[in-house]
Design an enzyme around this catalytic site. Structure first.
Site, PDB file in Angstrom:
ATOM      1  N   GLY A 114       0.824  -1.198   0.000  1.00  0.00           N
ATOM      2  CA  GLY A 114       0.000   0.000   0.000  1.00  0.00           C
ATOM      3  C   GLY A 114       0.859   1.249   0.000  1.00  0.00           C
ATOM      4  N   CYS A 115       0.304   2.360  -0.457  1.00  0.00           N
ATOM      5  CA  CYS A 115       1.103   3.581  -0.608  1.00  0.00           C
ATOM      6  C   CYS A 115       1.592   4.104   0.741  1.00  0.00           C
ATOM      7  CB  CYS A 115       0.317   4.641  -1.371  1.00  0.00           C
ATOM      8  SG  CYS A 115      -1.287   5.076  -0.676  1.00  0.00           S
ATOM      9  N   HIS A 116       0.697   4.387   1.675  1.00  0.00           N
ATOM     10  CA  HIS A 116       1.124   4.859   2.987  1.00  0.00           C
ATOM     11  C   HIS A 116       1.991   3.812   3.681  1.00  0.00           C
ATOM     12  CE1 HIS A 116      -1.664   8.271   2.901  1.00  0.00           C
ATOM     13  NE2 HIS A 116      -2.625   7.445   2.551  1.00  0.00           N
ATOM     14  N   ALA A 117       1.586   2.566   3.567  1.00  0.00           N
ATOM     15  CA  ALA A 117       2.297   1.484   4.249  1.00  0.00           C
ATOM     16  C   ALA A 117       3.742   1.369   3.782  1.00  0.00           C
ATOM     17  CB  ALA A 117       1.574   0.156   4.023  1.00  0.00           C
ATOM     18  N   TYR A 281       8.156   9.905  -1.504  1.00  0.00           N
ATOM     19  CA  TYR A 281       8.010   9.173  -2.768  1.00  0.00           C
ATOM     20  C   TYR A 281       6.697   9.594  -3.404  1.00  0.00           C
ATOM     21  CZ  TYR A 281       5.481   6.221   0.620  1.00  0.00           C
ATOM     22  OH  TYR A 281       4.658   5.759   1.625  1.00  0.00           O
TER      23      TYR A 281
END
Length: 310
Positions: A114-117, A281
């Site tokens: 996942g993006c935040h993860a 990122y």
């Protein structure tokens, strides 16, 4: 030449994967006409003809697609939340260590993080693994992201000419502390408890900064911020994920600093007593499509940077 299919190519993640892969001459990109895009039989046939397929679908549809191809010899790369902590699925962050890289390289079922993860795990897992941070640590995390992370609906809201004025300011969300990334953040880092997580969406298209604050007392034994810097420096040497001694812009850190790119930068800020772990990122790059393509490259034996914008 390997054949690749994108199931869900009309979504935000699928579109960027398609854009990246369409420029490559070492792959054949299999596509369906618009009339067949949601036809189960046509999708199954396309996957059956492919060496690898991206599942850029909602969780339930991704599970259905994976079940549909159970036992099939192709490589599935799932960008949804559905399989990130599932047995038999490699977690697609090879920079976390040789075991993660081998699992992606040798596996046929790969869960894209996942993006935040991605930022939280890149910052926290190495500390737990090295014994600098206890698995019992009670952590917090905040993340500022561009609005493209909300998909087509949110993009339309932010880009509408008559949009709600509330969108002009950053907005915190997932206030109930049940964000879908919490499960993988806890599991992959080996934590006893998921962090208190505060994501914020702001008025820029793509990019993100994830921050994990620590007190010196949170670290084990005599560990210091310099030990963390050394650890990151040894682990994250590029070409995709890289530690930088400093990455701010005159004391500021823009969430859009790596927008449009597939790389990730990490640093350690603060001071000896109050430490900030920072990862920057693109939520659509290393936070989604770029990570998926990197995993495809590794699984097919290509240069991991092939087709990436770094």
């Amino acid at each position: 030449m390997k054949t690749v299919f994108i199931d869900g190519s009309a979504g935000t993640t699928g579109l960027r994967i398609h854009q990246r892969l369409a420029q490559r001459r070492d792959l054949k990109l299999l596509t369906l006409p618009e009339s067949c895009r949601k036809d189960p039989a046509a999708r199954r046939d396309a996957m059956s003809q492919s060496d690898a397929a991206f599942l850029c679908l909602p969780d339930d549809a991704a599970i259905e697609a994976a079940d549909l191809m159970a036992g099939a010899p192709l490589t599935l790369l799932d960008t949804s939340t559905a399989h990130r902590t599932s047995p038999g699925w490699a977690y697609g962050f090879p920079e976390l260590g040789p075991a993660f890289a081998r699992a992606v390289q040798q596996g046929s079922r790969i869960a894209v993080p996942g993006c935040h993860a991605s930022g939280f795990i890149a910052l926290v897992r190495p500390l737990v693994e090295a014994g600098l941070l206890s698995p019992t640590a009670r952590l917090s995390c905040h993340s500022v992201t561009g609005y493209s992370g909300g998909g087509k609906k949110m993009i339309a809201q932010y880009e509408a000419p008559d949009r709600d004025g509330l969108l002009d300011a950053p907005r915190q969300y997932a206030l109930g502390q049940t964000h879908k990334h919490l499960k993988e953040m806890q599991a992959v880092c080996g934590l006893d408890a998921a962090p208190i997580f505060c994501p914020i969406v702001a008025d820029f298209y793509s990019g993100m900064v994830v921050t994990v604050p620590l007190f010196r007392e949170d670290l084990q034994g005599n560990a210091t911020a310099d030990h963390i810097r050394q650890l990151y420096g040894d682990l994250y040497r590029g070409p995709v994920v890289r530690y930088l001694p400093q990455m701010d812009e005159a004391g500021f850190l823009s969430g859009a600093g790596l927008s449009g790119r597939d790389s990730m930068e990490l640093t350690v800020a603060g001071n000896d007593q109050r430490i900030l772990l920072l990862a920057r990122y693109d939520n659509l790059g290393k936070g989604a499509s770029g990570a998926a393509i990197q995993c495809l490259n590794l699984s097919l034996g290509c240069d991991i940077t092939e087709g990436l914008v770094l």
